[in-house]
Design an enzyme around this catalytic site. Sequence first.
Site, PDB file in Angstrom:
ATOM      1  N   ASP A   1     -11.293   9.765  -2.921  1.00  0.00           N
ATOM      2  CA  ASP A   1     -12.713  10.842  -3.001  1.00  0.00           C
ATOM      3  C   ASP A   1     -12.509  11.872  -3.705  1.00  0.00           C
ATOM      4  O   ASP A   1     -13.442  12.326  -4.112  1.00  0.00           O
ATOM      5  CB  ASP A   1     -12.893  10.886  -1.691  1.00  0.00           C
ATOM      6  CG  ASP A   1     -12.200  12.397  -1.481  1.00  0.00           C
ATOM      7  OD1 ASP A   1     -10.780  12.237  -1.283  1.00  0.00           O
ATOM      8  OD2 ASP A   1     -11.989  13.486  -1.396  1.00  0.00           O
TER       9      ASP A   1
ATOM     10  N   GLU B   1       1.181  -0.986  -0.037  1.00  0.00           N
ATOM     11  CA  GLU B   1       0.106  -0.180   0.378  1.00  0.00           C
ATOM     12  C   GLU B   1       0.596   0.923  -0.002  1.00  0.00           C
ATOM     13  O   GLU B   1       1.448   1.132   0.960  1.00  0.00           O
ATOM     14  CB  GLU B   1      -1.129  -0.318   0.935  1.00  0.00           C
ATOM     15  CG  GLU B   1      -2.007   0.797   0.900  1.00  0.00           C
ATOM     16  CD  GLU B   1      -2.509   1.449   2.306  1.00  0.00           C
ATOM     17  OE1 GLU B   1      -3.023   2.957   2.450  1.00  0.00           O
ATOM     18  OE2 GLU B   1      -2.150   0.832   3.639  1.00  0.00           O
TER      19      GLU B   1
ATOM     20  N   ASP C   1       5.507   4.697   3.306  1.00  0.00           N
ATOM     21  CA  ASP C   1       4.650   6.035   3.576  1.00  0.00           C
ATOM     22  C   ASP C   1       5.626   6.802   4.196  1.00  0.00           C
ATOM     23  O   ASP C   1       7.006   5.864   4.990  1.00  0.00           O
ATOM     24  CB  ASP C   1       3.850   6.073   4.759  1.00  0.00           C
ATOM     25  CG  ASP C   1       3.329   7.597   4.611  1.00  0.00           C
ATOM     26  OD1 ASP C   1       1.943   7.474   4.417  1.00  0.00           O
ATOM     27  OD2 ASP C   1       3.475   8.231   4.873  1.00  0.00           O
TER      28      ASP C   1
ATOM     29  N   ASP D   1      -2.651  12.650  -1.877  1.00  0.00           N
ATOM     30  CA  ASP D   1      -2.795  14.194  -2.291  1.00  0.00           C
ATOM     31  C   ASP D   1      -2.768  14.144  -3.616  1.00  0.00           C
ATOM     32  O   ASP D   1      -2.435  13.622  -5.116  1.00  0.00           O
ATOM     33  CB  ASP D   1      -1.561  15.168  -1.940  1.00  0.00           C
ATOM     34  CG  ASP D   1      -1.542  16.188  -2.439  1.00  0.00           C
ATOM     35  OD1 ASP D   1      -2.710  16.527  -2.738  1.00  0.00           O
ATOM     36  OD2 ASP D   1      -1.311  16.831  -1.779  1.00  0.00           O
TER      37      ASP D   1
END
Length: 220
Positions: A157, A47, A72, A121
């Site tokens: 989204d 991920e 990350d 982002d």
Amino acid sequence: MGRKKLERFADNAVRFNIVENGKEKFGKMAGKWRSEHFQNEHDLVVELGCGRGEYTTGLGEKFPDKNFVGVDIKGSRIWVGSSYAIAHNLDNIAFLRTQIEQIDAHFGEDEVSELWITFPDPRPKDKDEKRRLTAPRFMEMYKKLIAKDGWLKFKTDNTPLFDYTLELIETGQIKVKNLSHTHNLYESEFMDEHFGVKTKYEQLFYDKGEDIKYLKFQFA
């Protein structure tokens, strides 16, 4: 830097389930995640931009027969997912702290069975297009890392980012096969692929009434 962050960074420095700069394994794991870290031959799921690791740990709990690596750059966020994995004895979960621009130094060719991009982002400014995680330069990198029969899965989204990604595919800038997509995951035939796992941001956007977009494909 606050004391809380310093304490988390100190924890990260000694945790087996975190690979980061300064540790022996950092930069040496390409092609070796199964053999040297997980010590099995299970599928490797990665991920990108995992944040606090809700998705990585959620999938790791549901699929104990697969290996998961959350990536990350924020060490304080990774600490949260790492802590959850340790507390729940999830040995099939690890975290890599690095810039996503550098992941090809940390995963080998065809090593990844499935790659998730979750709520990145959107980088809406035109000048930032190359920094979008679905931009062609990133896709070329992912293509080398994902196995020939592996999948890339993307959730967001953000409608402009989703449509931008679809346009890249439809215009042939990204060559794929077996593409499936929806602008409303929770009202679609792909609902089962949600697996009942939501990231913090996914829940936030969903509560605000935003439809969750989802696509998956294999590279051609």
